[in-house]
Design a protein around this motif. Structure first.
Motif, PDB file in Angstrom:
ATOM      1  N   UNK A 156     110.953  80.371  37.960  1.00  0.00           N
ATOM      2  CA  UNK A 156     109.618  80.807  38.089  1.00  0.00           C
ATOM      3  C   UNK A 156     109.428  81.874  39.040  1.00  0.00           C
ATOM      4  N   UNK A 157     110.469  81.759  39.996  1.00  0.00           N
ATOM      5  CA  UNK A 157     110.143  82.951  41.368  1.00  0.00           C
ATOM      6  C   UNK A 157     110.762  84.190  40.836  1.00  0.00           C
ATOM      7  N   UNK A 158     111.788  84.235  40.003  1.00  0.00           N
ATOM      8  CA  UNK A 158     112.541  85.367  39.535  1.00  0.00           C
ATOM      9  C   UNK A 158     111.686  86.837  39.793  1.00  0.00           C
ATOM     10  N   UNK A 159     110.701  86.664  38.828  1.00  0.00           N
ATOM     11  CA  UNK A 159     109.700  87.937  38.696  1.00  0.00           C
ATOM     12  C   UNK A 159     109.266  88.288  39.840  1.00  0.00           C
ATOM     13  N   UNK A 160     108.864  87.484  40.593  1.00  0.00           N
ATOM     14  CA  UNK A 160     108.309  87.521  41.904  1.00  0.00           C
ATOM     15  C   UNK A 160     109.354  88.465  42.996  1.00  0.00           C
ATOM     16  N   UNK A 161     110.498  87.776  42.935  1.00  0.00           N
ATOM     17  CA  UNK A 161     111.454  88.214  43.817  1.00  0.00           C
ATOM     18  C   UNK A 161     111.905  89.587  43.337  1.00  0.00           C
ATOM     19  N   UNK A 162     112.032  89.993  42.253  1.00  0.00           N
ATOM     20  CA  UNK A 162     112.255  91.035  41.549  1.00  0.00           C
ATOM     21  C   UNK A 162     111.217  92.067  41.879  1.00  0.00           C
ATOM     22  N   UNK A 163     110.225  91.871  41.843  1.00  0.00           N
ATOM     23  CA  UNK A 163     108.932  92.558  42.472  1.00  0.00           C
ATOM     24  C   UNK A 163     108.903  92.906  43.917  1.00  0.00           C
ATOM     25  N   UNK A 164     109.456  91.907  44.659  1.00  0.00           N
ATOM     26  CA  UNK A 164     109.673  91.899  46.077  1.00  0.00           C
ATOM     27  C   UNK A 164     110.671  93.161  46.283  1.00  0.00           C
ATOM     28  N   UNK A 165     111.792  92.958  45.828  1.00  0.00           N
ATOM     29  CA  UNK A 165     112.779  94.080  45.935  1.00  0.00           C
ATOM     30  C   UNK A 165     112.477  95.553  45.405  1.00  0.00           C
ATOM     31  N   UNK A 166     111.895  95.529  44.328  1.00  0.00           N
ATOM     32  CA  UNK A 166     111.350  96.768  43.501  1.00  0.00           C
ATOM     33  C   UNK A 166     110.330  97.492  44.752  1.00  0.00           C
ATOM     34  N   UNK A 167     109.522  96.787  45.247  1.00  0.00           N
ATOM     35  CA  UNK A 167     108.315  97.320  46.003  1.00  0.00           C
ATOM     36  C   UNK A 167     108.923  97.832  47.441  1.00  0.00           C
ATOM     37  N   UNK A 168     110.326  97.628  47.807  1.00  0.00           N
ATOM     38  CA  UNK A 168     110.848  97.806  48.983  1.00  0.00           C
ATOM     39  C   UNK A 168     112.227  98.813  48.846  1.00  0.00           C
ATOM     40  N   UNK A 169     112.842  98.796  47.704  1.00  0.00           N
ATOM     41  CA  UNK A 169     114.160  99.640  47.387  1.00  0.00           C
ATOM     42  C   UNK A 169     113.410 100.829  46.349  1.00  0.00           C
TER      43      UNK A 169
END
Length: 85
Positions: free
Chosen positions: A67-80
């Protein structure tokens, strides 16, 4: 994604000059490999060094909850920044 800083005699992480560096830690309270205290100490140490820590403590064992995968993907996308082909 277990959050821990290695404990090695004579070694300390060099956090100087890393103020504001974004870091994410995800760790399960039921992790039988590395107990939750490792993640909590890492969070405290990194925040103490001025890093920008996003912290998730879950009821998982030694895995990332799906359930955390989408949030982690967004975290990376916001920074890279996105690269164009």
């Amino acid at each position: 994604m277990s959050g821990f800083i290695p404990i090695v005699e004579g070694w300390r992480p060099d956090l100087a000059g890393r103020e504001g560096l974004p870091v994410t830690i995800v760790h399960g309270r039921r992790d039988p490999i590395m107990e939750i205290g490792f993640a909590r100490r890492a969070k405290d140490a990194l925040e103490g060094g001025g890093l920008d820590v996003t912290y998730h403590e879950t009821d998982a064992a030694h895995h990332v909850e799906p359930r955390l995968i989408p949030e982690l993907q967004q975290w990376v996308a916001d920074r890279v920044p996105a690269r164009t082909a």
